[in-house]
Write a protein that holds these residues in place. Structure first.
Motif, short mmCIF file in Angstrom:
data_model
loop_
_atom_site.label_atom_id
_atom_site.label_comp_id
_atom_site.label_asym_id
_atom_site.label_seq_id
_atom_site.Cartn_x
_atom_site.Cartn_y
_atom_site.Cartn_z
N LEU A 140 -5.94 7.87 -6.32
CA LEU A 140 -6.34 8.62 -5.13
C LEU A 140 -6.74 10.03 -5.56
O LEU A 140 -5.93 10.76 -6.14
CB LEU A 140 -5.18 8.69 -4.12
CG LEU A 140 -4.57 7.37 -3.65
CD1 LEU A 140 -3.44 7.65 -2.66
CD2 LEU A 140 -5.62 6.46 -3.02
N THR A 141 -7.97 10.42 -5.27
CA THR A 141 -8.44 11.75 -5.63
C THR A 141 -8.89 12.48 -4.38
O THR A 141 -9.04 11.88 -3.30
CB THR A 141 -9.59 11.68 -6.64
OG1 THR A 141 -10.72 11.03 -6.03
CG2 THR A 141 -9.19 10.91 -7.88
N GLY A 142 -9.14 13.77 -4.51
CA GLY A 142 -9.59 14.58 -3.38
C GLY A 142 -9.13 16.01 -3.57
O GLY A 142 -8.32 16.32 -4.45
N HIS A 143 -9.67 16.89 -2.74
CA HIS A 143 -9.31 18.30 -2.82
C HIS A 143 -7.84 18.51 -2.48
O HIS A 143 -7.20 17.66 -1.84
CB HIS A 143 -10.19 19.13 -1.88
CG HIS A 143 -11.63 19.18 -2.29
ND1 HIS A 143 -12.04 19.70 -3.49
CD2 HIS A 143 -12.75 18.74 -1.66
CE1 HIS A 143 -13.35 19.61 -3.59
NE2 HIS A 143 -13.81 19.01 -2.49
N SER A 144 -7.32 19.64 -2.89
CA SER A 144 -5.93 19.97 -2.60
C SER A 144 -5.67 19.98 -1.10
O SER A 144 -6.52 20.42 -0.32
CB SER A 144 -5.60 21.34 -3.21
OG SER A 144 -4.27 21.71 -2.95
N ALA A 145 -4.51 19.46 -0.71
CA ALA A 145 -4.07 19.42 0.69
C ALA A 145 -4.89 18.47 1.56
O ALA A 145 -4.83 18.54 2.79
CB ALA A 145 -4.08 20.81 1.31
N GLU A 154 3.00 6.76 2.33
CA GLU A 154 2.86 5.66 3.29
C GLU A 154 2.61 4.34 2.58
O GLU A 154 3.13 3.29 2.98
CB GLU A 154 1.71 5.96 4.26
CG GLU A 154 1.59 4.93 5.38
CD GLU A 154 0.59 5.31 6.44
OE1 GLU A 154 0.37 4.49 7.36
OE2 GLU A 154 0.02 6.42 6.36
N LEU A 155 1.82 4.35 1.52
CA LEU A 155 1.56 3.12 0.76
C LEU A 155 2.84 2.63 0.08
O LEU A 155 3.08 1.41 0.01
CB LEU A 155 0.47 3.36 -0.28
CG LEU A 155 -0.95 3.52 0.29
CD1 LEU A 155 -1.91 4.04 -0.78
CD2 LEU A 155 -1.46 2.19 0.84
N ILE A 156 3.66 3.54 -0.41
CA ILE A 156 4.93 3.16 -1.03
C ILE A 156 5.84 2.51 0.01
O ILE A 156 6.50 1.49 -0.26
CB ILE A 156 5.61 4.39 -1.67
CG1 ILE A 156 4.80 4.87 -2.87
CG2 ILE A 156 7.04 4.06 -2.09
CD1 ILE A 156 5.21 6.23 -3.39
N ILE A 157 5.87 3.09 1.21
CA ILE A 157 6.69 2.52 2.28
C ILE A 157 6.20 1.11 2.64
O ILE A 157 6.99 0.23 3.01
CB ILE A 157 6.64 3.44 3.53
CG1 ILE A 157 7.37 4.76 3.22
CG2 ILE A 157 7.27 2.76 4.74
CD1 ILE A 157 7.24 5.79 4.31
N ARG A 158 4.89 0.87 2.48
CA ARG A 158 4.31 -0.44 2.78
C ARG A 158 4.49 -1.43 1.63
O ARG A 158 3.97 -2.54 1.69
CB ARG A 158 2.83 -0.28 3.11
CG ARG A 158 2.57 0.51 4.39
CD ARG A 158 1.10 0.82 4.57
NE ARG A 158 0.32 -0.37 4.85
CZ ARG A 158 0.05 -0.83 6.06
NH1 ARG A 158 0.51 -0.18 7.12
NH2 ARG A 158 -0.67 -1.91 6.24
N ILE A 264 -4.26 1.65 5.68
CA ILE A 264 -4.93 0.37 5.93
C ILE A 264 -6.31 0.36 5.28
O ILE A 264 -6.75 -0.65 4.71
CB ILE A 264 -5.03 0.11 7.44
CG1 ILE A 264 -3.64 -0.18 8.02
CG2 ILE A 264 -5.97 -1.05 7.73
CD1 ILE A 264 -3.62 -0.42 9.50
N LEU A 265 -7.01 1.50 5.33
CA LEU A 265 -8.33 1.58 4.72
C LEU A 265 -8.26 1.39 3.20
O LEU A 265 -9.11 0.71 2.61
CB LEU A 265 -8.99 2.92 5.06
CG LEU A 265 -9.38 3.14 6.52
CD1 LEU A 265 -9.96 4.53 6.71
CD2 LEU A 265 -10.40 2.08 6.95
N VAL A 266 -7.26 1.99 2.57
CA VAL A 266 -7.11 1.84 1.12
C VAL A 266 -6.77 0.39 0.77
O VAL A 266 -7.34 -0.19 -0.16
CB VAL A 266 -6.02 2.79 0.58
CG1 VAL A 266 -5.68 2.46 -0.86
CG2 VAL A 266 -6.49 4.23 0.70
N GLU A 267 -5.84 -0.21 1.51
CA GLU A 267 -5.51 -1.62 1.26
C GLU A 267 -6.73 -2.51 1.42
O GLU A 267 -6.97 -3.42 0.61
CB GLU A 267 -4.40 -2.08 2.21
CG GLU A 267 -3.03 -1.50 1.90
CD GLU A 267 -1.99 -1.97 2.89
OE1 GLU A 267 -0.79 -1.90 2.56
OE2 GLU A 267 -2.36 -2.41 4.01
#
Length: 299
Positions: A140-145, A154-158, A264-267
């Protein structure tokens, strides 16, 4: 893993096998008994043992002295082979560990070459959160924050697993394989703004983390306005390739906006990637159906 036990040469257990200053273009660490091109780890298997035992006492001693003259870091007897008295004596004299393994010589060699390949592999650090999602390595990449750590939580919880937060060490261990792992200092921790540092195994159990994983997919999180989302490619999505250590890794851009369930989008992105690896492309199938419908209506 090699099921090693020490037979002789205890004083040489500090010998260096992997040396970062070694010529990296040809990192041959281990190999069968070889007097012409000796390896740091010399492996004595059934064929080599048969050769040595077939020599008379003087020739055998001369052959073993040639072996130690090459200054090996260690010698491994494979296939549960018993040692030779002269070999034990010379190992102690030259401070070269003589080790025995119950594995076959080919298995010992494969393991050593695997670790050598990892040691000498090209490396890079990438910012982001690395997880195992549905058995695939996802960065997972993206700007800070932008919400990478919250999404990872959330993915870990899933039921998915954390590999590394913030920084991931990647190595190219094969021409088309990039493996990622977590720096020891950050291992098992996840930083979530507002909650601080979280110990994932302590909270969710040991099965919630994993030491390393091949990189299969990059999901780039990007904040977008509703109009920007509306202007995105509708059929194929925002997909491209990103070069990591000379390997092209598929990258998908996922818009971050209010009301979107990113987990859900990542999954779904991972499931779609798995289908593409199997040769199924939903966009291609839809285009074919559309073209077929146009042809049928025009006749």
């Amino acid at each position: 893993r090699l099921r090693l036990r020490l037979l002789a040469g205890k004083k040489g257990l500090g010998n260096i096998i992997f040396d970062a200053d070694l010529e990296k273009s040809d990192p041959i660490i281990a190999g069968p008994l070889n007097y012409i091109h000796p390896s740091p780890v010399q492996i004595i298997g059934p064929k080599e043992k048969k050769y040595l035992t077939g020599l008379n006492t003087e020739d055998q001693k001369a052959a073993l002295q040639r072996l130690f003259a090459a200054e090996p870091a260690a010698i491994i007897l494979s296939n549960r082979l018993k040692s030779l008295k002269t070999l034990d004596t010379l190992s102690d004299k030259h401070c070269v560990p003589l080790l025995a393994s119950s594995l076959k010589d080919a298995q010992v060699l494969d393991n050593l070459q695997y670790y050598a390949a990892r040691f000498f592999a090209r490396k890079t650090n990438l910012h982001g959160v690395f997880l195992e999602v549905l058995g695939m390595g996802v960065l997972l990449t993206g700007h800070s924050a932008v919400g990478k750590s919250e999404l990872a939580l959330e993915l870990i919880i899933r039921g998915h697993r954390l590999i590394a937060d913030d920084v991931t060490e990647f190595r190219r261990i094969a021409p088309d394989i990039v493996s990622g792992s977590c720096p020891p200092l950050l291992r098992e921790f996840l930083e979530v703004r507002g909650l601080g540092i979280l110990n994932i195994p302590a909270m969710f159990g040991d099965s919630a983390t994993k030491r390393s994983k091949y990189l299969h997919l990059i999901v780039h999180l990007r904040r977008m306005k509703l109009q920007e989302i509306a202007d995105m490619e509708r059929l194929r999505g925002a997909g491209r390739y990103r070069n990591v250590l000379g390997v092209d890794i598929p990258e998908i851009t996922v818009p971050v906006a209010p009301g979107r369930n990113l987990a859900i989008l990542v999954e779904t992105a991972v499931r779609n990637h798995i289908l593409k690896l199997k040769g199924y492309d939903a966009a291609e199938l839809f285009i074919e159906r559309q073209q077929q419908a146009i042809e049928e209506n025009s006749t």
